[in-house]
Scaffold this motif. Sequence first.
Motif, mmCIF file in Angstrom:
data_model
loop_
_atom_site.group_PDB
_atom_site.id
_atom_site.type_symbol
_atom_site.label_atom_id
_atom_site.label_comp_id
_atom_site.label_asym_id
_atom_site.label_seq_id
_atom_site.Cartn_x
_atom_site.Cartn_y
_atom_site.Cartn_z
ATOM 1 N N ILE A 156 1.856 -4.604 -14.721
ATOM 2 C CA ILE A 156 2.833 -5.608 -14.286
ATOM 3 C C ILE A 156 3.067 -5.499 -12.784
ATOM 4 C CG2 ILE A 156 5.248 -6.307 -14.463
ATOM 5 C CD1 ILE A 156 5.152 -5.548 -17.409
ATOM 6 N N GLY A 157 3.284 -4.281 -12.295
ATOM 7 C CA GLY A 157 3.506 -4.117 -10.856
ATOM 8 C C GLY A 157 2.300 -4.535 -10.038
ATOM 9 N N LEU A 158 1.111 -4.221 -10.523
ATOM 10 C CA LEU A 158 -0.095 -4.606 -9.796
ATOM 11 C C LEU A 158 -0.287 -6.118 -9.820
ATOM 12 C CD1 LEU A 158 -2.430 -3.440 -8.217
ATOM 13 C CD2 LEU A 158 -3.702 -3.178 -10.332
ATOM 14 N N GLY A 159 0.064 -6.756 -10.964
ATOM 15 C CA GLY A 159 -0.011 -8.206 -11.032
ATOM 16 C C GLY A 159 0.954 -8.869 -10.063
ATOM 17 N N LEU A 160 2.170 -8.328 -9.953
ATOM 18 C CA LEU A 160 3.138 -8.872 -8.992
ATOM 19 C C LEU A 160 2.629 -8.717 -7.567
ATOM 20 C CD1 LEU A 160 6.485 -7.539 -10.526
ATOM 21 C CD2 LEU A 160 5.468 -9.787 -10.812
ATOM 22 N N TYR A 161 2.026 -7.581 -7.261
ATOM 23 C CA TYR A 161 1.508 -7.368 -5.905
ATOM 24 C C TYR A 161 0.379 -8.349 -5.595
ATOM 25 C CZ TYR A 161 -1.190 -5.258 -2.140
ATOM 26 O OH TYR A 161 -1.896 -5.047 -0.985
ATOM 27 N N ILE A 162 -0.542 -8.534 -6.528
ATOM 28 C CA ILE A 162 -1.682 -9.418 -6.273
ATOM 29 C C ILE A 162 -1.207 -10.855 -6.066
ATOM 30 C CG2 ILE A 162 -3.773 -10.371 -7.317
ATOM 31 C CD1 ILE A 162 -4.266 -7.654 -8.594
ATOM 32 N N PRO B 18 -8.133 -8.050 0.223
ATOM 33 C CA PRO B 18 -8.988 -7.355 -0.754
ATOM 34 C C PRO B 18 -8.156 -6.707 -1.848
ATOM 35 C CG PRO B 18 -8.853 -6.124 1.303
ATOM 36 C CD PRO B 18 -8.183 -7.430 1.563
ATOM 37 N N VAL B 19 -8.526 -6.931 -3.093
ATOM 38 C CA VAL B 19 -7.815 -6.349 -4.234
ATOM 39 C C VAL B 19 -8.797 -5.648 -5.167
ATOM 40 C CG1 VAL B 19 -5.833 -7.912 -4.193
ATOM 41 C CG2 VAL B 19 -7.909 -8.595 -5.408
ATOM 42 N N ASP B 20 -9.882 -5.120 -4.599
ATOM 43 C CA ASP B 20 -10.811 -4.324 -5.400
ATOM 44 C C ASP B 20 -10.233 -2.935 -5.605
ATOM 45 O OD1 ASP B 20 -12.354 -2.506 -3.122
ATOM 46 O OD2 ASP B 20 -11.605 -4.438 -2.391
ATOM 47 N N ILE B 21 -10.861 -2.162 -6.473
ATOM 48 C CA ILE B 21 -10.324 -0.848 -6.838
ATOM 49 C C ILE B 21 -10.240 0.060 -5.613
ATOM 50 C CG2 ILE B 21 -10.760 1.230 -8.217
ATOM 51 C CD1 ILE B 21 -11.933 -0.498 -10.362
ATOM 52 N N LYS B 22 -11.264 0.043 -4.765
ATOM 53 C CA LYS B 22 -11.263 0.910 -3.587
ATOM 54 C C LYS B 22 -10.115 0.561 -2.644
ATOM 55 C CE LYS B 22 -14.242 2.452 0.208
ATOM 56 N NZ LYS B 22 -15.586 2.312 0.832
ATOM 57 N N SER B 23 -9.886 -0.728 -2.400
ATOM 58 C CA SER B 23 -8.811 -1.138 -1.495
ATOM 59 C C SER B 23 -7.447 -0.825 -2.088
ATOM 60 C CB SER B 23 -8.935 -2.631 -1.188
ATOM 61 O OG SER B 23 -10.177 -2.927 -0.598
ATOM 62 N N LEU B 24 -7.284 -1.059 -3.385
ATOM 63 C CA LEU B 24 -5.992 -0.779 -4.021
ATOM 64 C C LEU B 24 -5.704 0.713 -4.081
ATOM 65 C CD1 LEU B 24 -6.150 -3.384 -6.928
ATOM 66 C CD2 LEU B 24 -4.750 -3.516 -4.864
ATOM 67 N N THR B 25 -6.749 1.519 -4.265
ATOM 68 C CA THR B 25 -6.554 2.974 -4.273
ATOM 69 C C THR B 25 -6.111 3.470 -2.908
ATOM 70 O OG1 THR B 25 -8.263 3.185 -5.984
ATOM 71 C CG2 THR B 25 -7.659 5.172 -4.795
ATOM 72 N N ALA B 26 -6.650 2.861 -1.847
ATOM 73 C CA ALA B 26 -6.209 3.232 -0.498
ATOM 74 C C ALA B 26 -4.783 2.765 -0.215
ATOM 75 C CB ALA B 26 -7.169 2.638 0.536
ATOM 76 N N ARG B 27 -4.349 1.696 -0.895
ATOM 77 C CA ARG B 27 -3.011 1.132 -0.647
ATOM 78 C C ARG B 27 -1.937 1.849 -1.446
ATOM 79 N NH1 ARG B 27 1.453 -0.193 -0.616
ATOM 80 N NH2 ARG B 27 2.431 -2.218 -0.102
ATOM 81 N N PHE B 28 -2.246 2.274 -2.680
ATOM 82 C CA PHE B 28 -1.249 2.868 -3.563
ATOM 83 C C PHE B 28 -1.661 4.303 -3.912
ATOM 84 C CE2 PHE B 28 -1.108 -1.729 -4.399
ATOM 85 C CZ PHE B 28 0.233 -1.984 -4.111
ATOM 86 N N LYS B 29 -0.699 5.056 -4.402
ATOM 87 C CA LYS B 29 -0.945 6.473 -4.680
ATOM 88 C C LYS B 29 -1.604 6.702 -6.037
ATOM 89 C CE LYS B 29 3.697 7.354 -6.570
ATOM 90 N NZ LYS B 29 4.925 8.169 -6.414
ATOM 91 N N GLY C 154 -4.476 6.684 -8.819
ATOM 92 C CA GLY C 154 -5.909 6.901 -8.653
ATOM 93 C C GLY C 154 -6.729 5.707 -9.100
ATOM 94 N N ALA C 155 -8.038 5.808 -8.829
ATOM 95 C CA ALA C 155 -8.943 4.708 -9.142
ATOM 96 C C ALA C 155 -9.014 4.438 -10.643
ATOM 97 C CB ALA C 155 -10.340 5.016 -8.587
ATOM 98 N N THR C 156 -8.932 5.477 -11.464
ATOM 99 C CA THR C 156 -9.041 5.283 -12.909
ATOM 100 C C THR C 156 -7.870 4.455 -13.439
ATOM 101 O OG1 THR C 156 -10.222 7.380 -13.140
ATOM 102 C CG2 THR C 156 -9.214 6.462 -15.131
ATOM 103 N N ARG C 157 -6.635 4.798 -13.023
ATOM 104 C CA ARG C 157 -5.457 4.080 -13.506
ATOM 105 C C ARG C 157 -5.432 2.648 -12.971
ATOM 106 N NH1 ARG C 157 -0.024 7.010 -12.552
ATOM 107 N NH2 ARG C 157 0.598 5.329 -13.946
ATOM 108 N N ILE C 158 -5.803 2.471 -11.703
ATOM 109 C CA ILE C 158 -5.811 1.120 -11.133
ATOM 110 C C ILE C 158 -6.880 0.265 -11.808
ATOM 111 C CG2 ILE C 158 -6.385 -0.171 -9.034
ATOM 112 C CD1 ILE C 158 -4.848 1.886 -7.443
ATOM 113 N N GLY C 159 -8.058 0.831 -12.067
ATOM 114 C CA GLY C 159 -9.090 0.081 -12.759
ATOM 115 C C GLY C 159 -8.646 -0.347 -14.154
ATOM 116 N N ALA C 160 -7.942 0.549 -14.868
ATOM 117 C CA ALA C 160 -7.453 0.201 -16.204
ATOM 118 C C ALA C 160 -6.409 -0.918 -16.127
ATOM 119 C CB ALA C 160 -6.861 1.437 -16.878
ATOM 120 N N ALA C 161 -5.530 -0.874 -15.104
ATOM 121 C CA ALA C 161 -4.523 -1.919 -14.947
ATOM 122 C C ALA C 161 -5.171 -3.274 -14.644
ATOM 123 C CB ALA C 161 -3.541 -1.533 -13.840
#
Length: 289
Positions: free
Chosen positions: A54-60, A68-79, A81-88
């Motif tokens: 939900i939070g990631l959807g609001l941000y996007i 850029p909203v790919d996994i690498k860019s989002l991982t650099a933006r938020f704390k 990790g890549a696994t949790r962001i990819g699942a979201a």
Amino acid sequence: MDTPDLSAPPHAPSAPGGKHPRSGVTHEHVRHTTNFTVVGNHLAQHPHLSLLAIGLGLYIQSVRVGTPVDIKSLTARFKEGATRIGAALNELEEYGYLRRERERIPDGRIVTRTVSCNDLASAARRRTSGRPHAPARSERPPRRPPAAPRPLPAVPQPGCKAPALLKQATDVLTGLRRHDRRLLLSACDTTHLAPGVAAWLEREVSPAAVRDALTTGLPAEGVRRPAALLAHRLTVQLPPPPPVGPRPAAAPPPVRHPLRNCDRCDRGFRAPDDEPHCRDCRTAAAHRT
């Protein structure tokens, strides 16, 4: 007329109906006129999405076009990790708030374009009009449970599962990663494979020979299931039992003569007690004769 007391604090906003709730949240909202995003409650209060999704959807939905909203860019933006962001991101795509389309750009490369959807009904209409789209959650069949992991093949069993033998076998398996990093095994896989290695050690195969048999000639293109590959090798390459009977006697150690001095040149050399001269002096005497 009385003068109003300007120092008195203003009244706090009251709940609807003039009554404050006994529990739960109360709102003190100010109407935004700049720098704001309108987000539907169907996303902000979604009953099935995770809080991270939900939070990631609001941000996007709040960022500018082209961000850029790919996994690498989002991982650099938020704390997270890549696994949790990819699942979201997968959750948002599954419920229709996100779709990722692959397209070829003029230079021939294929890139992924991310489309954010804040209206699921509109997104559904686009899908029916022929544009690629991940349907909303209500239109998709129920999620299938993940497939159970395939069991590992059986391995040979030793005649005696002595703790010291199994410990030596475990050490062989845990050391394989030092020779090939693809052979990093889980604790469960190591426990399953240890009796197979113990069966080899029980047949008088050295730990180094077992390691060579398991690591030599691995496929170059990759090892998808290292534990299954090792179980197969432990089974099909199992050597025969050692021959029955006592082991052949080891060769006697070489004779080591005492150190003495040559009677002619006084050089130190080793020889039997009845030999007074070193090899060089004996060779020189033979040439003179």
